[in-house]
Design an enzyme around this catalytic site. Structure first.
Site, PDB file in Angstrom:
ATOM      1  N   ASP A   1       0.841  -1.199   0.000  1.00 17.05           N
ATOM      2  CA  ASP A   1       0.000   0.000   0.000  1.00 17.05           C
ATOM      3  C   ASP A   1       0.877   1.250   0.000  1.00 17.05           C
ATOM      4  O   ASP A   1       2.041   1.199   0.430  1.00 17.05           O
ATOM      5  CB  ASP A   1      -0.870   0.036   1.266  1.00 17.05           C
ATOM      6  CG  ASP A   1      -1.804  -1.159   1.353  1.00 17.05           C
ATOM      7  OD1 ASP A   1      -2.140  -1.732   0.305  1.00 17.05           O
ATOM      8  OD2 ASP A   1      -2.185  -1.504   2.490  1.00 17.05           O
TER       9      ASP A   1
HETATM   10  N1  URA Z   1      -1.106  -5.993   3.823  1.00 15.72           N
HETATM   11  C1  URA Z   1      -1.577  -4.733   3.874  1.00 15.72           C
HETATM   12  O1  URA Z   1      -2.582  -4.471   4.508  1.00 15.72           O
HETATM   13  N2  URA Z   1      -0.889  -3.782   3.212  1.00 15.72           N
HETATM   14  C2  URA Z   1       0.231  -4.002   2.523  1.00 15.72           C
HETATM   15  O2  URA Z   1       0.806  -3.083   1.964  1.00 15.72           O
HETATM   16  C3  URA Z   1       0.713  -5.329   2.479  1.00 15.72           C
HETATM   17  C4  URA Z   1       0.013  -6.308   3.138  1.00 15.72           C
END
Ligand code: URA
Length: 236
Positions: A104
């Protein structure tokens, strides 16, 4: 066998039109002999190709570790936001680079960037059980019940069933946990904790398979991985 101009351009340092010019200028040699024509064929793994006497170290694929900062998105291009590919320095650039698995925008840490689709598929497929390790800063401490639910496979709020995962508390001044998952679903770690009535405040990926993020890489820095490091990613 591949066209010489294509082999040179595939390494990312010269465009196809630059390669044509270099050949025309007599600056390219194949096995020690100057070439006149880029359409001559060669075996990229065996041929000794040089430009101005400097041997081209041919690599079929490239594998790059990035320490992703916040605010950078895991895409190849975006009209408004910086992407992980924008952080790859010129000497490691080539066509077809993409992040093997997404983090993310607000997640930091280990992103693997490559042009090898088969490798990416192998390390991302849940069937291959390659664990991705994260450190999550949480709103509240883990309970023994939380640990048990991770082990059994969490049911997300939307009913999605997760594969077995591992969670262990990390001691510190704020609640933290280490999480190991082998799936790559959207916002997965955040949604797993949300299903337990907890909240992820910060998230960092620290490891893929058995390969740890090189903590000497500053935020936004990249480096190429060695053959031994690649083996560690696929080691279970
Ligand atoms: N899980 C998440 O919630 N975000 C990420 O970036 C990777 C795994």
């Amino acid at each position: 066998m591949e066209r010489l101009d294509k082999i040179i351009a595939s390494q990312g340092q010269h465009s196809r039109s630059d390669v044509k010019k270099l050949i025309k200028q007599g600056r390219v040699t194949l096995d020690g002999t100057a070439v006149k024509n880029g359409d001559i064929k060669a075996d990229p793994q065996k041929a000794v190709i040089a430009i101005d006497g400097r041997v081209l170290g041919y690599k079929k694929h490239i594998y790059i570790m990035l320490n992703k900062p916040k605010g950078v998105i895991s895409a190849t291009q975006d009209p408004t936001q910086p992407t992980v590919i924008d952080l790859v320095p010129g000497e490691l650039r080539r066509e077809g680079l993409f992040p093997a698995g997404r983090l993310d925008g607000d997640t930091t840490g280990f992103v693997l960037i490559t042009d090898d689709g088969d490798f990416a598929h192998r390390i991302l497929s849940p069937k291959n059980h390659i664990m991705k390790t994260y450190i999550a800063t949480l709103q509240r401490e883990l309970t023994p019940e939380d640990i048990d639910r991770f082990k059994k496979g969490i049911e997300l709020k939307d009913g999605t069933l997760c594969l077995e995962a591992e969670v262990t508390p990390v001691s510190g001044t704020v609640p933290m946990a280490q999480v190991k998952i082998c799936e790559g679903k959207y916002h997965l770690v955040k949604r797993m904790f949300a299903a337990l009535g907890n909240k992820v405040l910060e998230l960092r990926r620290t490891k893929m398979g058995e390969l740890c993020l090189d903590e000497t890489l500053g935020e936004g820095q990249c480096r190429e991985l060695s053959a031994q490091e690649l083996i560690l990613i696929e080691k279970k």
